[in-house]
Design a protein around this motif. Structure first.
Motif, PDB file in Angstrom:
ATOM      1  N   PHE A 309     107.429  17.151 145.537  1.00 35.93           N
ATOM      2  CA  PHE A 309     106.705  18.082 144.668  1.00 35.93           C
ATOM      3  C   PHE A 309     105.613  18.847 145.424  1.00 35.93           C
ATOM      4  O   PHE A 309     105.082  19.836 144.911  1.00 35.93           O
ATOM      5  CB  PHE A 309     106.085  17.326 143.484  1.00 35.93           C
ATOM      6  CG  PHE A 309     105.320  16.109 143.879  1.00 35.93           C
ATOM      7  CD1 PHE A 309     104.001  16.200 144.302  1.00 35.93           C
ATOM      8  CD2 PHE A 309     105.924  14.863 143.850  1.00 35.93           C
ATOM      9  CE1 PHE A 309     103.286  15.084 144.676  1.00 35.93           C
ATOM     10  CE2 PHE A 309     105.218  13.722 144.220  1.00 35.93           C
ATOM     11  CZ  PHE A 309     103.896  13.829 144.640  1.00 35.93           C
ATOM     12  N   LEU A 310     105.257  18.388 146.627  1.00 35.54           N
ATOM     13  CA  LEU A 310     104.252  19.112 147.417  1.00 35.54           C
ATOM     14  C   LEU A 310     104.788  20.452 147.902  1.00 35.54           C
ATOM     15  O   LEU A 310     104.015  21.336 148.272  1.00 35.54           O
ATOM     16  CB  LEU A 310     103.807  18.267 148.607  1.00 35.54           C
ATOM     17  CG  LEU A 310     103.090  16.946 148.270  1.00 35.54           C
ATOM     18  CD1 LEU A 310     102.620  16.267 149.535  1.00 35.54           C
ATOM     19  CD2 LEU A 310     101.917  17.188 147.316  1.00 35.54           C
ATOM     20  N   ASN A 311     106.087  20.595 147.892  1.00 36.25           N
ATOM     21  CA  ASN A 311     106.717  21.879 148.201  1.00 36.25           C
ATOM     22  C   ASN A 311     106.715  22.722 146.932  1.00 36.25           C
ATOM     23  O   ASN A 311     107.393  22.388 145.967  1.00 36.25           O
ATOM     24  CB  ASN A 311     108.146  21.650 148.692  1.00 36.25           C
ATOM     25  CG  ASN A 311     108.894  22.952 148.943  1.00 36.25           C
ATOM     26  OD1 ASN A 311     108.343  24.053 148.793  1.00 36.25           O
ATOM     27  ND2 ASN A 311     110.158  22.836 149.302  1.00 36.25           N
ATOM     28  N   PRO A 312     105.949  23.814 146.896  1.00 31.53           N
ATOM     29  CA  PRO A 312     105.847  24.612 145.661  1.00 31.53           C
ATOM     30  C   PRO A 312     107.177  25.245 145.237  1.00 31.53           C
ATOM     31  O   PRO A 312     107.326  25.649 144.092  1.00 31.53           O
ATOM     32  CB  PRO A 312     104.805  25.678 145.999  1.00 31.53           C
ATOM     33  CG  PRO A 312     104.792  25.742 147.483  1.00 31.53           C
ATOM     34  CD  PRO A 312     105.117  24.376 147.977  1.00 31.53           C
ATOM     35  N   ASN A 313     108.128  25.307 146.143  1.00 35.01           N
ATOM     36  CA  ASN A 313     109.426  25.921 145.834  1.00 35.01           C
ATOM     37  C   ASN A 313     110.518  24.898 145.591  1.00 35.01           C
ATOM     38  O   ASN A 313     111.695  25.250 145.508  1.00 35.01           O
ATOM     39  CB  ASN A 313     109.846  26.853 146.980  1.00 35.01           C
ATOM     40  CG  ASN A 313     108.887  28.011 147.174  1.00 35.01           C
ATOM     41  OD1 ASN A 313     108.506  28.668 146.206  1.00 35.01           O
ATOM     42  ND2 ASN A 313     108.479  28.255 148.414  1.00 35.01           N
ATOM     43  N   TYR A 314     110.138  23.620 145.476  1.00 41.60           N
ATOM     44  CA  TYR A 314     111.138  22.576 145.265  1.00 41.60           C
ATOM     45  C   TYR A 314     111.802  22.767 143.902  1.00 41.60           C
ATOM     46  O   TYR A 314     111.141  23.017 142.898  1.00 41.60           O
ATOM     47  CB  TYR A 314     110.490  21.197 145.349  1.00 41.60           C
ATOM     48  CG  TYR A 314     111.479  20.074 145.525  1.00 41.60           C
ATOM     49  CD1 TYR A 314     112.055  19.830 146.753  1.00 41.60           C
ATOM     50  CD2 TYR A 314     111.835  19.270 144.448  1.00 41.60           C
ATOM     51  CE1 TYR A 314     112.965  18.794 146.937  1.00 41.60           C
ATOM     52  CE2 TYR A 314     112.741  18.229 144.611  1.00 41.60           C
ATOM     53  CZ  TYR A 314     113.311  17.995 145.861  1.00 41.60           C
ATOM     54  OH  TYR A 314     114.225  16.984 146.026  1.00 41.60           O
ATOM     55  N   PHE A 345     108.350  17.925 134.613  1.00 44.35           N
ATOM     56  CA  PHE A 345     108.330  16.635 135.289  1.00 44.35           C
ATOM     57  C   PHE A 345     107.732  16.784 136.693  1.00 44.35           C
ATOM     58  O   PHE A 345     106.899  15.978 137.126  1.00 44.35           O
ATOM     59  CB  PHE A 345     109.755  16.087 135.368  1.00 44.35           C
ATOM     60  CG  PHE A 345     109.898  14.856 136.213  1.00 44.35           C
ATOM     61  CD1 PHE A 345     109.378  13.636 135.795  1.00 44.35           C
ATOM     62  CD2 PHE A 345     110.560  14.912 137.426  1.00 44.35           C
ATOM     63  CE1 PHE A 345     109.511  12.501 136.576  1.00 44.35           C
ATOM     64  CE2 PHE A 345     110.704  13.783 138.222  1.00 44.35           C
ATOM     65  CZ  PHE A 345     110.173  12.574 137.790  1.00 44.35           C
ATOM     66  N   LEU A 346     108.149  17.830 137.397  1.00 38.74           N
ATOM     67  CA  LEU A 346     107.647  18.088 138.740  1.00 38.74           C
ATOM     68  C   LEU A 346     106.138  18.341 138.712  1.00 38.74           C
ATOM     69  O   LEU A 346     105.378  17.814 139.536  1.00 38.74           O
ATOM     70  CB  LEU A 346     108.375  19.291 139.329  1.00 38.74           C
ATOM     71  CG  LEU A 346     108.439  19.419 140.859  1.00 38.74           C
ATOM     72  CD1 LEU A 346     109.196  18.244 141.458  1.00 38.74           C
ATOM     73  CD2 LEU A 346     109.104  20.733 141.246  1.00 38.74           C
ATOM     74  N   ASN A 347     105.691  19.142 137.744  1.00 43.74           N
ATOM     75  CA  ASN A 347     104.258  19.434 137.637  1.00 43.74           C
ATOM     76  C   ASN A 347     103.442  18.199 137.262  1.00 43.74           C
ATOM     77  O   ASN A 347     102.282  18.054 137.670  1.00 43.74           O
ATOM     78  CB  ASN A 347     104.022  20.561 136.637  1.00 43.74           C
ATOM     79  CG  ASN A 347     104.431  21.915 137.186  1.00 43.74           C
ATOM     80  OD1 ASN A 347     104.346  22.159 138.388  1.00 43.74           O
ATOM     81  ND2 ASN A 347     104.881  22.807 136.326  1.00 43.74           N
ATOM     82  N   GLU A 369      91.015  25.194 143.691  1.00 42.71           N
ATOM     83  CA  GLU A 369      92.269  25.939 143.825  1.00 42.71           C
ATOM     84  C   GLU A 369      93.019  25.528 145.086  1.00 42.71           C
ATOM     85  O   GLU A 369      94.255  25.413 145.082  1.00 42.71           O
ATOM     86  CB  GLU A 369      91.983  27.440 143.847  1.00 42.71           C
ATOM     87  CG  GLU A 369      93.245  28.298 143.807  1.00 42.71           C
ATOM     88  CD  GLU A 369      92.942  29.767 143.601  1.00 42.71           C
ATOM     89  OE1 GLU A 369      93.879  30.577 143.657  1.00 42.71           O
ATOM     90  OE2 GLU A 369      91.757  30.105 143.373  1.00 42.71           O
ATOM     91  N   ALA A 370      92.290  25.273 146.156  1.00 42.06           N
ATOM     92  CA  ALA A 370      92.918  24.844 147.402  1.00 42.06           C
ATOM     93  C   ALA A 370      93.546  23.459 147.256  1.00 42.06           C
ATOM     94  O   ALA A 370      94.642  23.193 147.758  1.00 42.06           O
ATOM     95  CB  ALA A 370      91.886  24.835 148.525  1.00 42.06           C
ATOM     96  N   ILE A 371      92.845  22.583 146.539  1.00 44.58           N
ATOM     97  CA  ILE A 371      93.388  21.245 146.281  1.00 44.58           C
ATOM     98  C   ILE A 371      94.664  21.345 145.448  1.00 44.58           C
ATOM     99  O   ILE A 371      95.648  20.630 145.693  1.00 44.58           O
ATOM    100  CB  ILE A 371      92.339  20.374 145.555  1.00 44.58           C
ATOM    101  CG1 ILE A 371      91.173  20.075 146.496  1.00 44.58           C
ATOM    102  CG2 ILE A 371      92.965  19.082 145.043  1.00 44.58           C
ATOM    103  CD1 ILE A 371      90.033  19.315 145.842  1.00 44.58           C
ATOM    104  N   ALA A 372      94.651  22.252 144.462  1.00 43.04           N
ATOM    105  CA  ALA A 372      95.837  22.460 143.635  1.00 43.04           C
ATOM    106  C   ALA A 372      97.011  22.936 144.490  1.00 43.04           C
ATOM    107  O   ALA A 372      98.149  22.472 144.326  1.00 43.04           O
ATOM    108  CB  ALA A 372      95.543  23.466 142.529  1.00 43.04           C
ATOM    109  N   ASN A 373      96.721  23.838 145.417  1.00 45.34           N
ATOM    110  CA  ASN A 373      97.776  24.332 146.319  1.00 45.34           C
ATOM    111  C   ASN A 373      98.309  23.207 147.202  1.00 45.34           C
ATOM    112  O   ASN A 373      99.510  23.112 147.455  1.00 45.34           O
ATOM    113  CB  ASN A 373      97.242  25.471 147.184  1.00 45.34           C
ATOM    114  CG  ASN A 373      96.967  26.733 146.381  1.00 45.34           C
ATOM    115  OD1 ASN A 373      97.529  26.927 145.315  1.00 45.34           O
ATOM    116  ND2 ASN A 373      96.083  27.580 146.888  1.00 45.34           N
ATOM    117  N   GLU A 374      97.407  22.344 147.676  1.00 44.21           N
ATOM    118  CA  GLU A 374      97.817  21.209 148.505  1.00 44.21           C
ATOM    119  C   GLU A 374      98.696  20.241 147.694  1.00 44.21           C
ATOM    120  O   GLU A 374      99.500  19.507 148.270  1.00 44.21           O
ATOM    121  CB  GLU A 374      96.586  20.467 149.016  1.00 44.21           C
ATOM    122  CG  GLU A 374      95.767  21.227 150.025  1.00 44.21           C
ATOM    123  CD  GLU A 374      96.409  21.226 151.414  1.00 44.21           C
ATOM    124  OE1 GLU A 374      97.336  20.423 151.633  1.00 44.21           O
ATOM    125  OE2 GLU A 374      95.992  22.041 152.258  1.00 44.21           O
TER     126      GLU A 374
END
Length: 403
Positions: A309-314, A345-347, A369-374
């Protein structure tokens, strides 16, 4: 108000078609029950389509469909009753006596034969008169029958099956253990909501059948009630994936099964009772439970080890490739087991990861916002929406309380 009815009718028709498609084709378990409720929802949706064609005036373009769906209105409540009966008793096919329920619909179709076989020009005149005199619609002859007769027959017929439906639910709740009711609470809640929507619908038609001949009422009250009924039912289904994708008991909630002795004939009714629902093949049912447990373990272990899930495009396709589970099976299982679609589920995993790691030293100087991106979120709005949904608080409010 006609404009509202026109728009709402077509929207509810499309919702009904989508829900029916899922019930018919997505889940391969409880096929009989799924297809029964799918058919009921579809019949409701088709009535919404007719309302759309009537009040938009488009019926004049296709006069041959006038009254074509009339006989199906006598099937909706009987099918609804069979659906509830099948769910509560885990029936997998119609009973031999169920064919009798087709007789009124067949007789109604025979009654409408004179209408069906009218020449095109005569049917066009009939439709024009029908559309031009909405307050006289109930007075038009239904084929051979005099005016209003069918309205009364359909109302009485529907009421009988509505009473039988409520009685089935009452008997089930009365005769089973409270633990069984608790395990099946989502399913029973859906059946209860479904029943009360039908009760409201039939009640309106009963009142309409009584006063329509006196006050020469048009049919709009029935059309409005029908579109609202379809909207409510489809909304509940889409809000309850476990129901929409098949009547399903999550493996996480199946803590016990009645004692099983392989020496006993497992085809007997007593030995095939599982958590209050009769199952024709207990061994097949147990096999399904084990398969679901394997799917859940595979998903949970993969997510813990790889943090995809750390991959935003998964995507779901990526998970299918990683786990080698068919896409249809995987999507259906996630909806059933976790009560949400794959994206949600991923979110949820991203939110869990953020909450578990927000105090990491390397994140100390990061913005929220940076933590959310991470954590795998693509943008701020998606993060805030999902964070609030899973924690019931806005991010700043949540972390302020934790400070």
């Amino acid at each position: 108000m006609d404009g509202f009815l026109i728009c709402f009718s077509i929207i509810c028709f499309l919702l009904a078609v989508l829900a029916s498609f899922i019930l018919f084709f997505v889940n391969k378990e409880q096929v009989f029950c799924n297809r029964l409720i799918g058919l009921v929802i579809l019949l409701f949706g088709l009535q919404n389509l007719i309302s759309f064609l009537v009040f938009s005036g488009l019926m004049i373009k296709i006069p041959h469909i006038y009254r074509v769906l009339g006989p199906t209105t006598l099937l909706i409540l009987p099918l609804s009753y069979i659906y509830v009966r099948a769910v509560l008793k885990s029936e997998t096919s119609f009973r031999k006596s169920d064919w009798i329920l087709l007789i009124p619909s067949v007789l109604y179709a025979v009654n409408l034969a004179p209408v069906y076989f009218l020449p095109y020009e005569d049917k066009l005149i009939l439709v024009r008169n029908y559309l031009a005199n909405p307050r006289l619609q109930g007075q038009f002859n239904e084929g051979i029958l005099p005016p209003y007769v069918l309205l009364f027959i359909r109302t009485i017929w529907s009421t009988v099956f509505l009473i039988m439906l409520f009685n089935s639910l009452r008997q089930f709740k009365k005769n089973v253990d409270n633990k069984i009711l608790e395990i099946n609470k989502d399913l029973l809640q859906w059946l209860t909501n479904f029943s009360y929507v039908l009760l409201a619908l039939v009640s309106v038609f009963i009142i309409h059948a009584i006063i329509a001949p006196i006050f020469k009422l048009d049919t709009k009250i029935g059309d409005y009630t029908l579109v609202f009924a379809v909207f409510i039912l489809t909304s509940i289904l889409f809000a309850k994936p476990r129901v929409l994708y098949g009547l399903y008991l999550p493996t996480s909630e199946l803590k016990f099964i009645t004692d099983y002795d392989p020496k006993i004939d497992n085809t007997s009714e007593k030995n095939t009772e599982v958590v209050g629902i009769h199952v024709l093949d207990k061994q097949k049912y147990l096999k399904k439970i084990l398969e679901n447990q394997e799917y859940k373990e595979a998903i949970e272990q993969f997510f813990r080890a790889n943090l995809p899930f750390l991959n935003p495009n998964y995507s779901l396709d990526n998970l299918v490739d990683d786990l080698k589970i068919p896409k249809h099976t995987l999507s259906s299982f996630i909806n059933q087991e976790y009560g949400m679609g794959f994206r949600k589920f991923l979110n949820s995993k991203r939110v869990e990861y953020l909450l578990e790691n927000y105090k990491k030293p390397e994140w100390k100087n990061h913005t929220l916002e940076a933590i959310a991106n991470e954590s795998g979120f693509k943008n701020r709005s998606t993060f805030i929406l999902n964070f609030r949904e899973f924690t019931q608080k806005k991010p700043l409010e949540y972390f302020k309380d934790k400070a």
